[in-house]
Design a protein around this motif. Structure first.
Motif, PDB file in Angstrom:
ATOM      1  N   LEU A 177       0.877  -1.163   0.000  1.00 25.63           N
ATOM      2  CA  LEU A 177       0.000   0.000   0.000  1.00 25.63           C
ATOM      3  C   LEU A 177       0.916   1.216   0.000  1.00 25.63           C
ATOM      4  CD1 LEU A 177      -2.430  -1.222   2.821  1.00 25.63           C
ATOM      5  CD2 LEU A 177      -2.468  -1.782   0.380  1.00 25.63           C
ATOM      6  N   VAL A 178       0.904   1.982  -1.074  1.00 29.28           N
ATOM      7  CA  VAL A 178       1.905   3.023  -1.286  1.00 29.28           C
ATOM      8  C   VAL A 178       1.232   4.384  -1.449  1.00 29.28           C
ATOM      9  CG1 VAL A 178       3.884   3.737  -2.697  1.00 29.28           C
ATOM     10  CG2 VAL A 178       3.332   1.300  -2.471  1.00 29.28           C
ATOM     11  N   HIS A 179       1.767   5.382  -0.730  1.00 33.84           N
ATOM     12  CA  HIS A 179       1.243   6.740  -0.870  1.00 33.84           C
ATOM     13  C   HIS A 179       1.395   7.191  -2.316  1.00 33.84           C
ATOM     14  CE1 HIS A 179       0.839  11.107  -0.405  1.00 33.84           C
ATOM     15  NE2 HIS A 179       0.148  10.825   0.698  1.00 33.84           N
ATOM     16  N   ARG A 180       0.394   7.902  -2.797  1.00 35.23           N
ATOM     17  CA  ARG A 180       0.354   8.256  -4.214  1.00 35.23           C
ATOM     18  C   ARG A 180       1.573   9.050  -4.662  1.00 35.23           C
ATOM     19  NH1 ARG A 180      -4.037   7.255  -7.175  1.00 35.23           N
ATOM     20  NH2 ARG A 180      -5.357   7.179  -5.299  1.00 35.23           N
ATOM     21  N   ASP A 181       2.179   9.828  -3.754  1.00 34.54           N
ATOM     22  CA  ASP A 181       3.357  10.615  -4.120  1.00 34.54           C
ATOM     23  C   ASP A 181       4.534   9.730  -4.527  1.00 34.54           C
ATOM     24  OD1 ASP A 181       1.922  12.865  -3.584  1.00 34.54           O
ATOM     25  OD2 ASP A 181       2.931  13.332  -1.691  1.00 34.54           O
ATOM     26  N   ALA A 182       4.598   8.524  -3.976  1.00 34.09           N
ATOM     27  CA  ALA A 182       5.714   7.611  -4.271  1.00 34.09           C
ATOM     28  C   ALA A 182       5.276   6.414  -5.103  1.00 34.09           C
ATOM     29  CB  ALA A 182       6.340   7.130  -2.962  1.00 34.09           C
ATOM     30  N   TYR A 183       4.011   6.393  -5.496  1.00 35.43           N
ATOM     31  CA  TYR A 183       3.409   5.177  -6.059  1.00 35.43           C
ATOM     32  C   TYR A 183       4.105   4.697  -7.332  1.00 35.43           C
ATOM     33  CZ  TYR A 183      -0.275   1.992  -7.646  1.00 35.43           C
ATOM     34  OH  TYR A 183      -0.972   0.894  -8.068  1.00 35.43           O
ATOM     35  N   GLU A 184       4.213   5.519  -8.343  1.00 31.77           N
ATOM     36  CA  GLU A 184       4.763   5.047  -9.621  1.00 31.77           C
ATOM     37  C   GLU A 184       6.232   4.661  -9.488  1.00 31.77           C
ATOM     38  OE1 GLU A 184       3.270   4.141 -12.234  1.00 31.77           O
ATOM     39  OE2 GLU A 184       1.291   4.852 -11.591  1.00 31.77           O
ATOM     40  N   HIS A 185       6.956   5.388  -8.654  1.00 29.14           N
ATOM     41  CA  HIS A 185       8.357   5.021  -8.423  1.00 29.14           C
ATOM     42  C   HIS A 185       8.450   3.625  -7.812  1.00 29.14           C
ATOM     43  CE1 HIS A 185      12.563   5.336  -7.155  1.00 29.14           C
ATOM     44  NE2 HIS A 185      12.160   4.866  -5.985  1.00 29.14           N
ATOM     45  N   VAL A 186       7.614   3.357  -6.817  1.00 28.71           N
ATOM     46  CA  VAL A 186       7.654   2.055  -6.143  1.00 28.71           C
ATOM     47  C   VAL A 186       7.198   0.941  -7.090  1.00 28.71           C
ATOM     48  CG1 VAL A 186       6.606   0.674  -4.309  1.00 28.71           C
ATOM     49  CG2 VAL A 186       7.440   2.973  -3.812  1.00 28.71           C
ATOM     50  N   VAL A 187       6.160   1.190  -7.889  1.00 29.91           N
ATOM     51  CA  VAL A 187       5.697   0.170  -8.837  1.00 29.91           C
ATOM     52  C   VAL A 187       6.821  -0.220  -9.786  1.00 29.91           C
ATOM     53  CG1 VAL A 187       4.167  -0.263 -10.792  1.00 29.91           C
ATOM     54  CG2 VAL A 187       3.253   0.778  -8.715  1.00 29.91           C
ATOM     55  N   GLU A 188       7.500   0.757 -10.342  1.00 29.18           N
ATOM     56  CA  GLU A 188       8.576   0.476 -11.282  1.00 29.18           C
ATOM     57  C   GLU A 188       9.735  -0.240 -10.596  1.00 29.18           C
ATOM     58  OE1 GLU A 188      11.645   2.875 -14.282  1.00 29.18           O
ATOM     59  OE2 GLU A 188       9.986   3.931 -13.310  1.00 29.18           O
ATOM     60  N   ALA A 189      10.104   0.225  -9.412  1.00 29.89           N
ATOM     61  CA  ALA A 189      11.225  -0.392  -8.703  1.00 29.89           C
ATOM     62  C   ALA A 189      10.885  -1.809  -8.240  1.00 29.89           C
ATOM     63  CB  ALA A 189      11.614   0.469  -7.503  1.00 29.89           C
ATOM     64  N   ALA A 190       9.651  -2.021  -7.794  1.00 30.02           N
ATOM     65  CA  ALA A 190       9.240  -3.359  -7.354  1.00 30.02           C
ATOM     66  C   ALA A 190       9.239  -4.330  -8.516  1.00 30.02           C
ATOM     67  CB  ALA A 190       7.853  -3.298  -6.708  1.00 30.02           C
ATOM     68  N   ALA A 191       8.815  -3.877  -9.680  1.00 26.08           N
ATOM     69  CA  ALA A 191       8.834  -4.744 -10.855  1.00 26.08           C
ATOM     70  C   ALA A 191      10.254  -5.157 -11.184  1.00 26.08           C
ATOM     71  CB  ALA A 191       8.201  -4.023 -12.041  1.00 26.08           C
ATOM     72  N   GLY A 192      11.190  -4.204 -11.133  1.00 25.17           N
ATOM     73  CA  GLY A 192      12.587  -4.532 -11.417  1.00 25.17           C
ATOM     74  C   GLY A 192      13.173  -5.497 -10.406  1.00 25.17           C
ATOM     75  N   ALA A 193      12.850  -5.295  -9.119  1.00 20.65           N
ATOM     76  CA  ALA A 193      13.372  -6.190  -8.082  1.00 20.65           C
ATOM     77  C   ALA A 193      12.787  -7.585  -8.218  1.00 20.65           C
ATOM     78  CB  ALA A 193      13.050  -5.612  -6.700  1.00 20.65           C
ATOM     79  N   THR A 194      11.529  -7.660  -8.621  1.00 23.02           N
ATOM     80  CA  THR A 194      10.860  -8.955  -8.750  1.00 23.02           C
ATOM     81  C   THR A 194      11.405  -9.751  -9.926  1.00 23.02           C
ATOM     82  OG1 THR A 194       8.858  -8.017  -7.778  1.00 23.02           O
ATOM     83  CG2 THR A 194       8.615 -10.068  -9.001  1.00 23.02           C
ATOM     84  N   VAL A 195      11.571  -9.093 -11.052  1.00 31.16           N
ATOM     85  CA  VAL A 195      12.066  -9.768 -12.254  1.00 31.16           C
ATOM     86  C   VAL A 195      13.462 -10.338 -12.029  1.00 31.16           C
ATOM     87  CG1 VAL A 195      12.801  -9.381 -14.637  1.00 31.16           C
ATOM     88  CG2 VAL A 195      10.619  -8.484 -13.856  1.00 31.16           C
ATOM     89  N   ALA A 196      14.220  -9.715 -11.121  1.00 27.55           N
ATOM     90  CA  ALA A 196      15.593 -10.152 -10.876  1.00 27.55           C
ATOM     91  C   ALA A 196      15.666 -11.532 -10.228  1.00 27.55           C
ATOM     92  CB  ALA A 196      16.319  -9.135 -10.001  1.00 27.55           C
ATOM     93  N   PHE A 197      14.540 -12.025  -9.722  1.00 32.57           N
ATOM     94  CA  PHE A 197      14.544 -13.354  -9.113  1.00 32.57           C
ATOM     95  C   PHE A 197      14.666 -14.409 -10.202  1.00 32.57           C
ATOM     96  CE2 PHE A 197      13.801 -11.666  -5.110  1.00 32.57           C
ATOM     97  CZ  PHE A 197      13.729 -12.668  -4.158  1.00 32.57           C
TER      98      PHE A 197
END
Length: 495
Positions: A302-322
C-alpha cells in the motif's frame, strides 16, 4: 523406513517413508501408498505410506502410555535431550535442506535456512524445559488463610497437524515447545512433504527422546480428522487454511479439546511518502520466498500516491531479478509451486485480476526454454506484480499462495489503515516511515498479530507469532508459545 540421506540432484530418489509408531517405522499401512512428485521435475521421486485410523489409534495409545514418564522426567534431563536434538540437527542441516528441496522444490539456500531455524527453536525451548514455574497468589482478607499457588502442567497427548509449505519450520515451532512442556506428541505430517519430518524424527530418537513420546503419521484429511476426534488426544495444534480449520473446530467440539490455530495471512507493507523507498522495495522479495507459498509473506504493498509510480517500477525490477531454475543451484532464488493444480489456480487468479488492474510484470508460467533441461517440466510461475488493484478484489483480500505482489495506492493515513485492515486476515503488517509520531499512531490501529516497522525481522523463536481475526488464535514462539501447551492448576492449602 528407507530414505536417501544425501541426494545430490533434483532427480535424486527419496525412497519410501511411512508411519513412525512407538519407535518403529511401519512398512505397510491400512491405507496404502501414494507417489510423491518432485515439483521441480514433475517426476516421481518417492513413495509415501499413508496413515489411517488404525495407525492413529496405535500412535495415540503408545503416546498416552509414554507421556506420564516423560512428564515425570527431571526437567534438566528433558532439557539435555532437546539440546541434543538441536546439536544433531545443526550437524545435519545440509542433509535436511536437500530433503526439503527434493520434496518441495524450494531453493537449497532457503531449505537450509529453514532447517537451521528449526534447530534454533529446539535450542530455545530446551532452555525453557527447566524453567516452567507457577505463581504464589497473595492472600485475600475475605478468604480463609492459607497458601495459594499455581502449577503449570502438561496437557498429555498433543496432536499436531503440520502444513506442507516448509514443514521443518513447523516442527520447531510446534513440536519443540510441546515436548519441553512435558507432552507426548502425535504428528500428522503432510503427504505432500513428509520426508524431512521423518528424518527429523530419526534425529530425535538418536538424541535420546523416548520412542513413545514422538509419533509421525504421514497422511491426508482422514487421518487428521481421526486424530482430532480421538478421545485420548488432549489438545490440537494446527497450521493451514481456514476451510480445514473450520472442520477441525467442528471435530474438536465432540471432545471439547483446545485447538491452537495458525492460519493464513494477507500481510501489507504500508509505504508512507517519507519512507526509505529502497528498503520498502527490497521487502517485496518477501512475497517470493517459497514461491509465495507462505502465510506471512508481504503480498500487498500500500503506497502513498506521491511515491506510487516510483515504487511500482522499482518493485517490478526487483521482482524480475529473481531467477527461476534448478533449486539445487545456489544462484536460484525462485523454485516451483507445489503442483500443476496450484500453478493453474495462481495463473487463473492473475488473469482474472489483470482484467481490472495493471499487469506490470509476469503473469505466466516460466518459459521452459529458459530453464535447465532437468527442470523444464516443473511447476514454475513467473514473479508477478499487479498494480492499481481493486481493494475489493479476490487478490487484494485473500491469499494467492503464489509469487504474486499486489500494489494499491492511498492518499491519507486513515485510508492506509483502512486498506491494511480490509482483509479477513490479521497475521502481519509492515510499516515504512521515518516519522516516529506517525508510527506510534498507526501501530495500535493495525489489526495484526505482528507489526514490523521499517523492515521485517524474520521469525525468531523468542518472539510470539500468531494472528488476529481469521488468521487464527493462540501464539507460537516465546514464553507464550510454551504456555499454549500447558494448563494451569490452582492449589490452595488451608492454614
Amino acid at each position: 523406513m528407507t530414505t536417501t540421506t544425501s541426494p545430490s540432484a533434483v532427480t535424486g530418489e527419496l525412497g519410501v517413508t511411512g508411519p513412525l509408531v512407538d519407535g518403529t517405522w511401519r512398512d505397510k499401512t491400512s491405507v496404502g501408498a501414494v507417489d510423491h512428485i518432485n515439483p521441480a521435475t514433475a517426476r516421481v521421486n518417492g513413495s509415501v505410506l499413508l496413515s489411517g485410523a488404525q495407525e492413529v489409534d496405535d500412535a495415540v495409545a503408545a503416546a498416552k502410555a509414554a507421556q506420564p514418564e516423560w512428564r515425570a522426567m527431571s526437567p534438566d534431563k528433558r532439557r539435555r535431550i532437546l539440546q541434543r536434538v538441536e546439536e544433531l540437527m545443526l550437524a545435519r542441516v545440509p542433509e535436511l535442506g536437500r530433503l526439503t528441496t527434493l520434496e518441495l522444490g524450494a531453493p537449497i539456500t532457503m531449505s537450509s535456512a529453514l532447517a537451521h531455524l528449526c534447530a534454533g527453536w529446539f535450542g530455545y525451548y530446551a532452555g525453557w524445559a527447566d524453567k516452567i514455574e507457577g505463581a504464589t497468589i497473595p492472600p485475600s482478607p475475605i478468604m480463609a488463610p492459607g497458601l495459594d499457588y499455581t502449577v503449570p502442567e502438561s496437557y498429555g497427548v498433543v496432536g499436531i497437524i503440520l502444513t506442507w509449505n516448509g514443514p521443518i519450520m513447523s516442527v520447531g515451532m510446534k513440536i519443540a515447545p510441546a515436548l519441553a512442556a512435558g507432552n507426548s506428541v502425535v504428528v500428522k505430517s503432510p503427504d505432500l512433504a513428509p520426508f524431512t519430518v521423518a528424518r527429523f524424527a530419526e534425529i530425535a530418537l538418536e538424541a535420546g527422546l523416548p520412542p513413545g513420546v514422538l509419533h509421525i503419521l504421514p497422511g491426508g484429511p482422514e487421518a487428521g480428522e481421526h486424530l482430532v476426534r480421538h478421545p485420548d488426544v488432549d489438545m490440537i495444534s494446527f497450521t493451514g487454511g481456514i476451510p480445514t480449520a473450520k472442520k477441525i473446530l467442528d471435530s474438536a467440539r465432540h471432545t471439547l479439546k483446545p485447538v491452537l490455530l495458525e492460519l493464513g495471512g494477507k500481510t501489507a507493507s504500508v509505504v508512507f511518502p517519507d519512507a526509505d523507498l529502497d528498503a520498502a522495495v527490497a521487502e517485496t522479495r518477501s512475497c517470493l520466498n517459497l514461491s509465495g507459498q507462505g502465510c506471512n509473506l508481504t503480498t500487498r504493498m500500500l503506497v502513498h500516491r506521491d511515491a506510487y509510480e516510483h515504487v511500482v517500477e522499482a518493485a517490478a525490477g526487483a521482482t524480475v531479478a529473481f531467477a527461476a531454475g534448478d533449486p539445487f543451484a545456489p544462484t536460484t532464488a525462485l523454485g516451483p509451486v507445489v503442483g500443476a493444480a496450484a500453478r493453474d489456480r495462481i495463473l487463473g487468479t492473475v488473469e482474472q485480476t489483470a482484467r481490472d488492474s495493471r499487469l506490470v510484470v509476469g503473469g505466466h508460467a516460466v518459459d521452459p526454454a529458459t530453464l535447465p533441461p532437468e527442470v523444464r517440466d516443473g511447476y514454475f510461475v513467473e514473479p508477478t506484480v499487479l498494480a492499481d488493484v481493486d481493494p475489493a478484489s479476490e487478490v487484494a483480500r485473500h491469499e494467492v499462495f503464489g509469487p504474486v505482489l499486489s500494489i494499491l495506492p492511498f492518499d491519507t493515513e486513515e485510508e492506509a489503515v483502512a486498506l491494511a485492515n480490509s482483509t479477513p486476515y490479521g497475521l502481519g503488517a509492515v510499516l515504512y516511515s521515518r516519522d516516529v509520531a506517525r508510527v506510534q499512531r498507526v501501530v495500535p490501529q493495525m489489526q495484526a498479530g505482528t507489526v514490523h516497522v521499517n523492515g521485517a525481522s524474520g521469525q525468531p523463536p523468542g518472539a510470539p507469532f500468531g494472528g488476529y481475526k481469521h488468521s487464527g488464535h493462540g501464539r507460537e514462539g516465546g514464553k507464550e508459545g510454551l504456555y499454549e501447551f500447558l494448563q494451569t492448576k490452582n492449589v490452595f492449602i488451608r492454614a
